[in-house]
Structures are given as C-alpha cells and as structure tokens.
Design an enzyme around this catalytic site. Structure first.
Site, PDB file in Angstrom:
ATOM      1  N   THR A 144      47.807  94.678  28.634  1.00 24.74           N
ATOM      2  CA  THR A 144      47.025  94.673  27.392  1.00 24.74           C
ATOM      3  C   THR A 144      46.034  95.844  27.343  1.00 24.74           C
ATOM      4  OG1 THR A 144      45.301  93.405  26.262  1.00 24.74           O
ATOM      5  CG2 THR A 144      45.489  93.030  28.587  1.00 24.74           C
ATOM      6  N   ASP A 145      45.588  96.166  26.138  1.00 21.35           N
ATOM      7  CA  ASP A 145      44.538  97.187  25.993  1.00 21.35           C
ATOM      8  C   ASP A 145      43.164  96.639  26.402  1.00 21.35           C
ATOM      9  OD1 ASP A 145      44.092  95.467  23.838  1.00 21.35           O
ATOM     10  OD2 ASP A 145      44.068  97.041  22.307  1.00 21.35           O
ATOM     11  N   GLU A 146      43.071  95.312  26.569  1.00 19.23           N
ATOM     12  CA  GLU A 146      41.752  94.719  26.844  1.00 19.23           C
ATOM     13  C   GLU A 146      41.226  95.114  28.223  1.00 19.23           C
ATOM     14  OE1 GLU A 146      41.237  90.709  25.401  1.00 19.23           O
ATOM     15  OE2 GLU A 146      42.884  90.947  23.996  1.00 19.23           O
ATOM     16  N   TYR A 170      40.066  86.895  31.080  1.00 22.77           N
ATOM     17  CA  TYR A 170      41.458  87.260  30.787  1.00 22.77           C
ATOM     18  C   TYR A 170      41.690  88.737  31.096  1.00 22.77           C
ATOM     19  CZ  TYR A 170      45.338  88.976  27.884  1.00 22.77           C
ATOM     20  OH  TYR A 170      46.470  89.627  27.437  1.00 22.77           O
ATOM     21  N   LYS A 174      44.122  90.518  33.969  1.00 24.49           N
ATOM     22  CA  LYS A 174      45.208  91.452  33.650  1.00 24.49           C
ATOM     23  C   LYS A 174      44.955  92.801  34.341  1.00 24.49           C
ATOM     24  CE  LYS A 174      48.314  90.946  31.257  1.00 24.49           C
ATOM     25  NZ  LYS A 174      49.681  90.360  31.460  1.00 24.49           N
TER      26      LYS A 174
HETATM   27  P1  NAD Z   1      51.872  83.600  25.347  1.00 20.53           P
HETATM   28  O1  NAD Z   1      50.659  82.884  25.850  1.00 20.53           O
HETATM   29  O2  NAD Z   1      52.371  83.334  23.975  1.00 20.53           O
HETATM   30  O3  NAD Z   1      53.108  83.318  26.339  1.00 20.53           O
HETATM   31  C1  NAD Z   1      52.970  83.317  27.729  1.00 20.53           C
HETATM   32  C2  NAD Z   1      54.212  82.664  28.313  1.00 20.53           C
HETATM   33  O4  NAD Z   1      54.085  82.678  29.740  1.00 20.53           O
HETATM   34  C3  NAD Z   1      54.380  81.188  27.911  1.00 20.53           C
HETATM   35  O5  NAD Z   1      55.719  80.958  27.543  1.00 20.53           O
HETATM   36  C4  NAD Z   1      54.004  80.437  29.158  1.00 20.53           C
HETATM   37  O6  NAD Z   1      54.688  79.179  29.282  1.00 20.53           O
HETATM   38  C5  NAD Z   1      54.429  81.402  30.254  1.00 20.53           C
HETATM   39  N1  NAD Z   1      53.726  81.206  31.527  1.00 20.53           N
HETATM   40  C6  NAD Z   1      52.384  80.992  31.692  1.00 20.53           C
HETATM   41  N2  NAD Z   1      52.122  80.854  33.007  1.00 20.53           N
HETATM   42  C7  NAD Z   1      53.297  81.005  33.673  1.00 20.53           C
HETATM   43  C8  NAD Z   1      53.663  80.999  35.045  1.00 20.53           C
HETATM   44  N3  NAD Z   1      52.757  80.789  36.003  1.00 20.53           N
HETATM   45  N4  NAD Z   1      54.960  81.189  35.371  1.00 20.53           N
HETATM   46  C9  NAD Z   1      55.903  81.380  34.401  1.00 20.53           C
HETATM   47  N5  NAD Z   1      55.605  81.394  33.092  1.00 20.53           N
HETATM   48  C10 NAD Z   1      54.321  81.222  32.734  1.00 20.53           C
HETATM   49  O7  NAD Z   1      51.562  85.140  25.559  1.00 20.53           O
HETATM   50  P2  NAD Z   1      52.049  86.389  24.725  1.00 20.53           P
HETATM   51  O8  NAD Z   1      51.105  86.614  23.614  1.00 20.53           O
HETATM   52  O9  NAD Z   1      53.497  86.257  24.449  1.00 20.53           O
HETATM   53  O10 NAD Z   1      51.807  87.549  25.784  1.00 20.53           O
HETATM   54  C11 NAD Z   1      52.841  87.934  26.695  1.00 20.53           C
HETATM   55  C12 NAD Z   1      52.321  89.030  27.596  1.00 20.53           C
HETATM   56  O11 NAD Z   1      51.890  90.139  26.815  1.00 20.53           O
HETATM   57  C13 NAD Z   1      51.093  88.606  28.414  1.00 20.53           C
HETATM   58  O12 NAD Z   1      51.229  89.158  29.696  1.00 20.53           O
HETATM   59  C14 NAD Z   1      49.917  89.220  27.677  1.00 20.53           C
HETATM   60  O13 NAD Z   1      48.870  89.522  28.566  1.00 20.53           O
HETATM   61  C15 NAD Z   1      50.545  90.470  27.120  1.00 20.53           C
HETATM   62  N6  NAD Z   1      49.945  90.988  25.873  1.00 20.53           N
HETATM   63  C16 NAD Z   1      49.762  90.145  24.805  1.00 20.53           C
HETATM   64  C17 NAD Z   1      49.242  90.656  23.624  1.00 20.53           C
HETATM   65  C18 NAD Z   1      49.048  89.775  22.402  1.00 20.53           C
HETATM   66  O14 NAD Z   1      48.483  90.232  21.415  1.00 20.53           O
HETATM   67  N7  NAD Z   1      49.545  88.543  22.381  1.00 20.53           N
HETATM   68  C19 NAD Z   1      48.890  92.005  23.540  1.00 20.53           C
HETATM   69  C20 NAD Z   1      49.099  92.829  24.651  1.00 20.53           C
HETATM   70  C21 NAD Z   1      49.640  92.308  25.809  1.00 20.53           C
HETATM   71  P1  TYD Z   2      42.522  86.730  19.308  1.00 20.35           P
HETATM   72  O1  TYD Z   2      43.675  86.519  18.390  1.00 20.35           O
HETATM   73  O2  TYD Z   2      42.048  85.580  20.143  1.00 20.35           O
HETATM   74  O3  TYD Z   2      42.894  87.990  20.220  1.00 20.35           O
HETATM   75  P2  TYD Z   2      41.963  88.843  21.257  1.00 20.35           P
HETATM   76  O4  TYD Z   2      40.756  88.068  21.578  1.00 20.35           O
HETATM   77  O5  TYD Z   2      42.896  88.963  22.425  1.00 20.35           O
HETATM   78  O6  TYD Z   2      41.691  90.141  20.566  1.00 20.35           O
HETATM   79  O7  TYD Z   2      41.291  87.239  18.468  1.00 20.35           O
HETATM   80  C1  TYD Z   2      41.379  88.403  17.660  1.00 20.35           C
HETATM   81  C2  TYD Z   2      40.003  88.657  17.085  1.00 20.35           C
HETATM   82  O8  TYD Z   2      39.698  87.593  16.170  1.00 20.35           O
HETATM   83  C3  TYD Z   2      38.892  88.625  18.123  1.00 20.35           C
HETATM   84  O9  TYD Z   2      37.917  89.600  17.763  1.00 20.35           O
HETATM   85  C4  TYD Z   2      38.309  87.239  18.007  1.00 20.35           C
HETATM   86  C5  TYD Z   2      38.504  86.896  16.541  1.00 20.35           C
HETATM   87  N1  TYD Z   2      38.723  85.473  16.223  1.00 20.35           N
HETATM   88  C6  TYD Z   2      37.990  84.881  15.198  1.00 20.35           C
HETATM   89  O10 TYD Z   2      37.110  85.508  14.557  1.00 20.35           O
HETATM   90  N2  TYD Z   2      38.241  83.565  14.896  1.00 20.35           N
HETATM   91  C7  TYD Z   2      39.165  82.826  15.572  1.00 20.35           C
HETATM   92  O11 TYD Z   2      39.344  81.629  15.287  1.00 20.35           O
HETATM   93  C8  TYD Z   2      39.929  83.463  16.615  1.00 20.35           C
HETATM   94  C9  TYD Z   2      40.970  82.685  17.394  1.00 20.35           C
HETATM   95  C10 TYD Z   2      39.681  84.795  16.898  1.00 20.35           C
END
Ligand code: NAD
Ligand code: TYD
Length: 365
Positions: A144-146, A170, A174
């Site tokens: 992630t960019d975080e 989180y 990561k």
């Molecule tokens: P998500 O929470 O929707 O899915 C995570 C999946 O991992 C779930 O299916 C969960 O059951 C599985 N999981 C959790 N713990 C596990 C374990 N110990 N063993 C096996 N499986 C396990 O997450 P996402 O949004 O699909 O993100 C996927 C990846 O991309 C993550 O690594 C996250 O850090 C990264 N990422 C997400 C975003 C975003 O905006 N969602 C952005 C950048 C990077």
């Molecule tokens: P989120 O979707 O949780 O992603 P991340 O924290 O990984 O960026 O949140 C996106 C942005 O939206 C973040 O600045 C927090 C804000 N947010 C709200 O304002 N209200 C909400 O209910 C949630 C879940 C997030």
C-alpha cells in the site's frame, strides 16, 4: 510469463476485494491456473467467486498464510510459477482497535509465506527438470501507499524512494512486511517484486471502506459518516486497473524492485461522498430525499493521515502501465454494480456469507 505458457499462481487472500477481482480477471481470460489460499476472515467472501464454482482451474483452499505446513504442502503439490500475496488484515480502523491481529497476518504471516516460498524455490533450483520453473518463479507482494505516511497539501506525491514513515498499525504492519520482502531479495536473492498502491474501489469491496459504506448507507437512507472535516485526501484507483498493473509487474517487473501504482486521482473525502450522493440521486432517486442531507461529520480517526498521493511514473515509464478508468467512469460503474447486485450486498450485510463458510468449512481455520 510468455504468451504460450499458462502459469500456475498461488494467490493468497483471493477471496477478499482486490484478490478476488484479480482471480476473476485471470480466470475469465484464462491467463493462469489459480490456487487460492484464503483464511476466509470476515473480509473473505467465497460468494464473490461463485462464478468459478465449476472451474477446474481455480481451487479455493481455506487456510492461513501463517500455517507453515499447509503453505509448504500447497507449494510442493501445485508447483506454482508465482506466489501473489494479497492476504492481509486491511482496514485501518480495525488496526487501531486490534493491532495484534495485523502483526500476526501481515508480518508473521508474510514472513512464513516468504520462508516457505524460499524453501520451494531452492528445491526447484536443485532439480534439473525444474530449471525453467525456477527461473520463472516470482514472489509478488501486494502493498500500500500508506507505508509512506502522510503528505502536506503541497508536498510532491510518494515515489518509490520516498522514505517509509507509517502512521497507523495497519501501515506499520505492511511496511514491516515490505522490509521482509526486500530482505529476502538482498539476503537470499529471492525473485521478489513489491507493489505499493493507492486506495482502490470497485465491485466486491466490503462495506467497511469509505466508498461501499457510503453507497450502501445512502441507498438505505442512513447517515453518511465523514471523519473530521472531510478534507483528507486519497488517490483513488479502480480495482481492475490495479489488477492489470499487478499482472504486468509479474510478467515484466525487474526483480527486487518496488512499483508505485496510483490513480492520478486525488480527491477529498467530502467530494467523494458528495459525488456518490449525486450519482445515486440520478440512478436511484428517492422521492423527497436529497442524499447530501445524510452527510454527518463524526469524530476523527485517531492519527488520521491527511493526504496520500502516488507518483506512478516509474511503472508507466518502465512497464507501460497507466490507469484506464477515470474516477467519474469508475465510480459510476461501482455505484451501478452495487445497485445491480443486491444478493451479494444482502449476504454481506446480513452475514449470511459467513453461515455459508461455516457450513462448508466448519470451524476449521
Ligand atoms: P480485504 O480485507 O478485502 O481482503 C483480504 C483477504 O485476505 C480476505 O479474503 C481475508 O480472508 C484474507 N486473509 C486475511 N488474513 C489471512 C491469513 N492469515 N491467511 C490467508 N488469508 C487471509 O483486502 P483488500 O482490500 O482486498 O486488500 C488486498 C491487499 O492489497 C492487502 O494486502 C492490502 O494491504 C493491499 N492494498 C489494499 C488497498 C485497498 O484500497 N483496499 C490498497 C493498496 C493495497
Ligand atoms: P478507508 O476506506 O478506510 O481507507 P484508508 O483509511 O485505507 O484510506 O478510508 C478512506 C478515507 O475515508 C479515510 O480518509 C478515512 C475516511 N472515512 C470516512 O470519512 N468515513 C468512514 O466511514 C470511513 C470508513 C472512512
């Protein structure tokens, strides 16, 4: 991977939001055979993969990336050409409440996956018959960019060489896993790749994240919670653009490198929420309701990062990737998807998908 050879991928977390979109894309285009290892936590939803139920080239295995024996067994049995690690605890708010789970999966789990993959890769290297597979093998870590921390309003976007400064549990977990992946390249020469992506949105996202939460609350006439002053900025990327970038990095990425992936699409939270209200008022009007009136400013998230922005010029320059979807088209499609898939939404909101998991897998982890 070349055109004629169809690889086998061990995908982890492929029942979650991004992982499932990646798996569906790979299978719909018959680009790879998939072994999908997922713990099926609250965020893992096998219903997302229901279209693959009869597909012999996709196999969902319920299990933990931290389970050494299971991971080693899957690697030896299926002999994948790549491990693609999506598995993670991914929600910042949950990490504030329970950081330990994040360290367990994101750090210890990734370390276990790396270690098992190293053992497998070494075994391939010692077997003359598997030389090609050994040379093809990749470990791609999805991050992630975080990890880069928070930007001020005029700071330049994050680059691959921006120092890590994670602020939430989180992001710290990561960042830690990214460092381990890097260390496995430098110490053992493992063929690793890391991608650091901005906020994703699109079909099948669990409604705890901003965009699906706001869509569903707005549809149901519930308050739309905006943290703090709503001026925090995120860089939004449509999920299939992220999936395509990952596939490209797997195919063409330089070993040991990291690639930033982003939408070139910075928006304040309040503007995202307002736009969703406007789209819904058009696509699914409710008499007498202006959905913007549901916006409710609530207590801010602890340590809330102010701004994320990604400089994704490296992946464009070196691999030829650019986001295809604009925020306007991507958000429109996303809202439409939630409107068109009430069964998926209902099962997620009622928790019925977890009943299904329980019936199919019992309490086994
Ligand atoms: P998500 O929470 O929707 O899915 C995570 C999946 O991992 C779930 O299916 C969960 O059951 C599985 N999981 C959790 N713990 C596990 C374990 N110990 N063993 C096996 N499986 C396990 O997450 P996402 O949004 O699909 O993100 C996927 C990846 O991309 C993550 O690594 C996250 O850090 C990264 N990422 C997400 C975003 C975003 O905006 N969602 C952005 C950048 C990077
Ligand atoms: P989120 O979707 O949780 O992603 P991340 O924290 O990984 O960026 O949140 C996106 C942005 O939206 C973040 O600045 C927090 C804000 N947010 C709200 O304002 N209200 C909400 O209910 C949630 C879940 C997030």
């Amino acid at each position: 991977m070349n055109q004629t050879y169809r690889p086998v991928f061990l995908v982890t977390g492929g029942a979650g939001f991004i992982g499932a979109n990646f798996v569906l894309r790979m299978r719909q285009n018959n680009l790879a055979k998939i072994i999908n290892l997922d713990k099926l936590t609250y965020a893992g939803n096998p219903q997302t993969l229901v279209s693959l139920a009869e597909d012999p080239e996709h196999q969902l295995v319920r299990g933990d990336i931290g389970n050494t024996e299971l991971v080693a067994h899957l690697l030896d049995k299926y002999q994948p050409d790549a491990v693609v690690n999506f598995a993670a605890e991914s929600h910042v708010d949950r990490s504030i409440l329970n950081p330990g789970e994040f360290v367990q999966t994101n750090v210890v789990g990734t370390l276990n996956l790396l270690d098992a993959s190293r053992g497998y890769w070494r075994r391939l290297s010692k077997d003359q018959a598997n030389r090609d597979k050994c040379n093809r093998f990749r470990f791609l870590h999805v991050s992630t960019d975080e990890v880069y921390g928070s930007l001020g309003p005029t700071d330049p976007p994050f680059r691959e060489d921006t120092p890590y400064a994670p602020n939430s549990p989180y992001a710290a977990s990561k960042a830690s896993s990214d460092h381990l992946v890097r260390a496995y390249y430098h110490t053992y020469g493992m063929p690793v790749l890391t991608t650091n992506c901005s906020n994703n949105y699109g079909p099948y996202q669990f409604p705890e994240k901003l965009i699906p939460l706001i869509i569903l609350n707005a549809l149901q006439g519930k308050p739309l919670p905006v943290y703090g002053d709503g001026q925090n900025v995120r860089d939004w990327l449509y999920v299939t653009d992220h999936c395509d970038a990952i596939a490209l990095v797997l195919e063409k990425g330089k070993l040991g490198e990291t690639y930033n992936i982003g939408g070139i699409n910075e928006k304040t939270n309040i503007s995202v929420v307002t736009t969703i209200c406007e789209i819904l008022d058009k696509l699914s009007p409710k008499a007498g309701l202006d959905r913007k009136s549901l916006i409710t400013f609530v207590k801010d998230r602890l340590g809330h990062d102010r701004r994320y922005a990604i400089d994704c010029s490296k992946i464009d320059r070196e691999l030829g990737w650019k986001p295809k979807e604009s925020f306007e088209t991507g958000l429109q499609q996303t809202v439409q998807w939630y409107l068109s898939n009430p069964e998926w939404v209902e099962a997620v909101q009622s928790g019925a998908y977890q009943t299904w998991i329980h019936q199919n897998y019992g309490d086994r982890k």
